[in-house]
Motif scaffolding. Sequence first.
Motif, PDB file in Angstrom:
ATOM      1  N   ARG A 150      48.766  37.017  37.249  1.00 39.09           N
ATOM      2  CA  ARG A 150      47.370  37.027  37.707  1.00 39.09           C
ATOM      3  C   ARG A 150      47.312  36.779  39.201  1.00 39.09           C
ATOM      4  O   ARG A 150      47.990  35.900  39.726  1.00 39.09           O
ATOM      5  CB  ARG A 150      46.553  35.963  36.995  1.00 39.09           C
ATOM      6  CG  ARG A 150      45.101  35.899  37.532  1.00 39.09           C
ATOM      7  CD  ARG A 150      44.288  34.788  36.930  1.00 39.09           C
ATOM      8  NE  ARG A 150      43.905  35.175  35.583  1.00 39.09           N
ATOM      9  CZ  ARG A 150      43.675  34.320  34.605  1.00 39.09           C
ATOM     10  NH1 ARG A 150      43.810  33.031  34.800  1.00 39.09           N
ATOM     11  NH2 ARG A 150      43.309  34.738  33.418  1.00 39.09           N
ATOM     12  N   TYR A 151      46.485  37.560  39.870  1.00 42.18           N
ATOM     13  CA  TYR A 151      46.173  37.338  41.280  1.00 42.18           C
ATOM     14  C   TYR A 151      44.699  36.968  41.383  1.00 42.18           C
ATOM     15  O   TYR A 151      43.927  37.171  40.445  1.00 42.18           O
ATOM     16  CB  TYR A 151      46.494  38.579  42.129  1.00 42.18           C
ATOM     17  CG  TYR A 151      45.662  39.795  41.787  1.00 42.18           C
ATOM     18  CD1 TYR A 151      44.437  40.041  42.408  1.00 42.18           C
ATOM     19  CD2 TYR A 151      46.084  40.706  40.823  1.00 42.18           C
ATOM     20  CE1 TYR A 151      43.667  41.135  42.086  1.00 42.18           C
ATOM     21  CE2 TYR A 151      45.325  41.813  40.491  1.00 42.18           C
ATOM     22  CZ  TYR A 151      44.123  42.020  41.130  1.00 42.18           C
ATOM     23  OH  TYR A 151      43.357  43.114  40.804  1.00 42.18           O
ATOM     24  N   ASP A 152      44.304  36.414  42.507  1.00 42.83           N
ATOM     25  CA  ASP A 152      42.911  36.045  42.734  1.00 42.83           C
ATOM     26  C   ASP A 152      42.143  37.311  43.113  1.00 42.83           C
ATOM     27  O   ASP A 152      42.351  37.869  44.188  1.00 42.83           O
ATOM     28  CB  ASP A 152      42.828  35.010  43.857  1.00 42.83           C
ATOM     29  CG  ASP A 152      41.409  34.552  44.144  1.00 42.83           C
ATOM     30  OD1 ASP A 152      40.447  35.142  43.601  1.00 42.83           O
ATOM     31  OD2 ASP A 152      41.266  33.599  44.935  1.00 42.83           O
ATOM     32  N   PRO A 153      41.251  37.791  42.246  1.00 42.73           N
ATOM     33  CA  PRO A 153      40.551  39.045  42.542  1.00 42.73           C
ATOM     34  C   PRO A 153      39.636  38.968  43.757  1.00 42.73           C
ATOM     35  O   PRO A 153      39.302  40.005  44.331  1.00 42.73           O
ATOM     36  CB  PRO A 153      39.750  39.338  41.262  1.00 42.73           C
ATOM     37  CG  PRO A 153      39.757  38.095  40.480  1.00 42.73           C
ATOM     38  CD  PRO A 153      40.900  37.256  40.934  1.00 42.73           C
ATOM     39  N   SER A 154      39.277  37.766  44.188  1.00 42.50           N
ATOM     40  CA  SER A 154      38.437  37.661  45.391  1.00 42.50           C
ATOM     41  C   SER A 154      39.220  38.031  46.653  1.00 42.50           C
ATOM     42  O   SER A 154      38.628  38.312  47.695  1.00 42.50           O
ATOM     43  CB  SER A 154      37.866  36.246  45.527  1.00 42.50           C
ATOM     44  OG  SER A 154      38.891  35.319  45.843  1.00 42.50           O
ATOM     45  N   LEU A 155      40.559  38.051  46.565  1.00 43.96           N
ATOM     46  CA  LEU A 155      41.395  38.442  47.702  1.00 43.96           C
ATOM     47  C   LEU A 155      41.610  39.942  47.789  1.00 43.96           C
ATOM     48  O   LEU A 155      42.154  40.437  48.776  1.00 43.96           O
ATOM     49  CB  LEU A 155      42.757  37.746  47.614  1.00 43.96           C
ATOM     50  CG  LEU A 155      42.751  36.222  47.602  1.00 43.96           C
ATOM     51  CD1 LEU A 155      44.156  35.689  47.396  1.00 43.96           C
ATOM     52  CD2 LEU A 155      42.133  35.689  48.888  1.00 43.96           C
ATOM     53  N   VAL A 156      41.208  40.667  46.757  1.00 40.03           N
ATOM     54  CA  VAL A 156      41.464  42.109  46.683  1.00 40.03           C
ATOM     55  C   VAL A 156      40.166  42.831  46.374  1.00 40.03           C
ATOM     56  O   VAL A 156      39.490  42.510  45.401  1.00 40.03           O
ATOM     57  CB  VAL A 156      42.493  42.430  45.565  1.00 40.03           C
ATOM     58  CG1 VAL A 156      42.713  43.922  45.454  1.00 40.03           C
ATOM     59  CG2 VAL A 156      43.790  41.697  45.817  1.00 40.03           C
ATOM     60  N   SER A 157      39.830  43.795  47.200  1.00 44.40           N
ATOM     61  CA  SER A 157      38.666  44.628  46.928  1.00 44.40           C
ATOM     62  C   SER A 157      39.148  46.068  46.802  1.00 44.40           C
ATOM     63  O   SER A 157      39.217  46.802  47.785  1.00 44.40           O
ATOM     64  CB  SER A 157      37.633  44.492  48.048  1.00 44.40           C
ATOM     65  OG  SER A 157      36.545  45.350  47.803  1.00 44.40           O
ATOM     66  N   LEU A 158      39.501  46.460  45.592  1.00 46.98           N
ATOM     67  CA  LEU A 158      40.040  47.800  45.382  1.00 46.98           C
ATOM     68  C   LEU A 158      39.025  48.890  45.692  1.00 46.98           C
ATOM     69  O   LEU A 158      39.397  49.997  46.056  1.00 46.98           O
ATOM     70  CB  LEU A 158      40.523  47.938  43.936  1.00 46.98           C
ATOM     71  CG  LEU A 158      41.688  47.042  43.538  1.00 46.98           C
ATOM     72  CD1 LEU A 158      42.002  47.197  42.061  1.00 46.98           C
ATOM     73  CD2 LEU A 158      42.918  47.354  44.374  1.00 46.98           C
ATOM     74  N   GLU A 159      37.746  48.581  45.555  1.00 40.69           N
ATOM     75  CA  GLU A 159      36.722  49.592  45.810  1.00 40.69           C
ATOM     76  C   GLU A 159      36.585  49.913  47.290  1.00 40.69           C
ATOM     77  O   GLU A 159      36.214  51.011  47.657  1.00 40.69           O
ATOM     78  CB  GLU A 159      35.360  49.129  45.261  1.00 40.69           C
ATOM     79  CG  GLU A 159      35.256  49.162  43.751  1.00 40.69           C
ATOM     80  CD  GLU A 159      35.954  47.979  43.081  1.00 40.69           C
ATOM     81  OE1 GLU A 159      36.231  46.972  43.756  1.00 40.69           O
ATOM     82  OE2 GLU A 159      36.239  48.079  41.883  1.00 40.69           O
ATOM     83  N   THR A 160      36.878  48.947  48.174  1.00 42.23           N
ATOM     84  CA  THR A 160      36.656  49.174  49.603  1.00 42.23           C
ATOM     85  C   THR A 160      37.938  49.449  50.379  1.00 42.23           C
ATOM     86  O   THR A 160      37.883  49.731  51.563  1.00 42.23           O
ATOM     87  CB  THR A 160      35.954  47.953  50.239  1.00 42.23           C
ATOM     88  OG1 THR A 160      36.787  46.793  50.062  1.00 42.23           O
ATOM     89  CG2 THR A 160      34.599  47.722  49.606  1.00 42.23           C
ATOM     90  N   GLU A 161      39.090  49.346  49.747  1.00 37.72           N
ATOM     91  CA  GLU A 161      40.354  49.613  50.431  1.00 37.72           C
ATOM     92  C   GLU A 161      40.573  51.116  50.519  1.00 37.72           C
ATOM     93  O   GLU A 161      40.763  51.777  49.499  1.00 37.72           O
ATOM     94  CB  GLU A 161      41.527  48.946  49.703  1.00 37.72           C
ATOM     95  CG  GLU A 161      41.571  47.460  49.871  1.00 37.72           C
ATOM     96  CD  GLU A 161      41.788  47.043  51.312  1.00 37.72           C
ATOM     97  OE1 GLU A 161      42.481  47.741  52.065  1.00 37.72           O
ATOM     98  OE2 GLU A 161      41.251  45.993  51.693  1.00 37.72           O
ATOM     99  N   PRO A 162      40.577  51.686  51.731  1.00 37.74           N
ATOM    100  CA  PRO A 162      40.706  53.145  51.856  1.00 37.74           C
ATOM    101  C   PRO A 162      42.088  53.668  51.481  1.00 37.74           C
ATOM    102  O   PRO A 162      42.220  54.818  51.091  1.00 37.74           O
ATOM    103  CB  PRO A 162      40.405  53.397  53.333  1.00 37.74           C
ATOM    104  CG  PRO A 162      40.743  52.110  54.012  1.00 37.74           C
ATOM    105  CD  PRO A 162      40.439  51.028  53.014  1.00 37.74           C
ATOM    106  N   ASP A 163      43.138  52.839  51.570  1.00 38.43           N
ATOM    107  CA  ASP A 163      44.494  53.314  51.319  1.00 38.43           C
ATOM    108  C   ASP A 163      44.959  53.096  49.884  1.00 38.43           C
ATOM    109  O   ASP A 163      46.095  53.406  49.554  1.00 38.43           O
ATOM    110  CB  ASP A 163      45.477  52.616  52.272  1.00 38.43           C
ATOM    111  CG  ASP A 163      45.209  52.982  53.719  1.00 38.43           C
ATOM    112  OD1 ASP A 163      44.728  54.092  53.961  1.00 38.43           O
ATOM    113  OD2 ASP A 163      45.479  52.145  54.593  1.00 38.43           O
ATOM    114  N   VAL A 164      44.108  52.551  49.047  1.00 39.57           N
ATOM    115  CA  VAL A 164      44.498  52.262  47.669  1.00 39.57           C
ATOM    116  C   VAL A 164      43.887  53.303  46.746  1.00 39.57           C
ATOM    117  O   VAL A 164      42.667  53.465  46.692  1.00 39.57           O
ATOM    118  CB  VAL A 164      44.053  50.844  47.243  1.00 39.57           C
ATOM    119  CG1 VAL A 164      44.383  50.600  45.780  1.00 39.57           C
ATOM    120  CG2 VAL A 164      44.705  49.800  48.122  1.00 39.57           C
TER     121      VAL A 164
END
Length: 159
Positions: A64-78
Amino acid sequence: SDGLMMTNAEGTGMILDASEGLVVCDRETVPNALGNVTIIVGNTFEVPATILYVHPMQNFAIIRYDPSLVSLETEPDVTRFEMEESEVPLEPGSQCVFAGYTAQMNLVTQKCTVTMIDRFVPLIMSNPRFIAKNQVFVHIDKLVSNLGGVLMDDDKRAQ
C-alpha cells in the motif's frame, strides 16, 4: 534473512485500487513481509509504501502507498486504464499483448503468442525459502528481457 538470496528486489506490480493505494505484485518483487518498499509510478516519481500481505502459499504480495501522494488523473506521463480480467483463458496459440518494464525501467508493450503452458516443477533449494507450488509457466514467443508485467488481450483485459 529468511532464506533470501538477495538484499533488494525489483519488479512490476499492478494498482488494484488507486483510491486505497493497493498494489499487487509477485513474491520475487516482495519476498517477505519485512522490508522497506518504494514504488515508482509510471516511471516518473517514487512513493514510499508498506507491505500489507505476503501470501504464504501463492505467488503474490499486496503493498500500500499513500494515495494522497499520487494523483494518477493529473500526471501527464502516467498511462492509466482500468483493467478487468479476461474470461478467455490463455492456451497455446493465443494472441496477447505483454506490457511491462525492462531492467532499465523502460515501459514496453509487445504483441506475442503463447507457445506452451507448462506446469512448474520447483528445484530443491539448499536454503529454506518460499517456493511457489501449483503454478504454471506461460511460454511466450519473442518476449523482450523484462522485470515482469501483465499479459492482456486487445481490449486490455488481464489474462
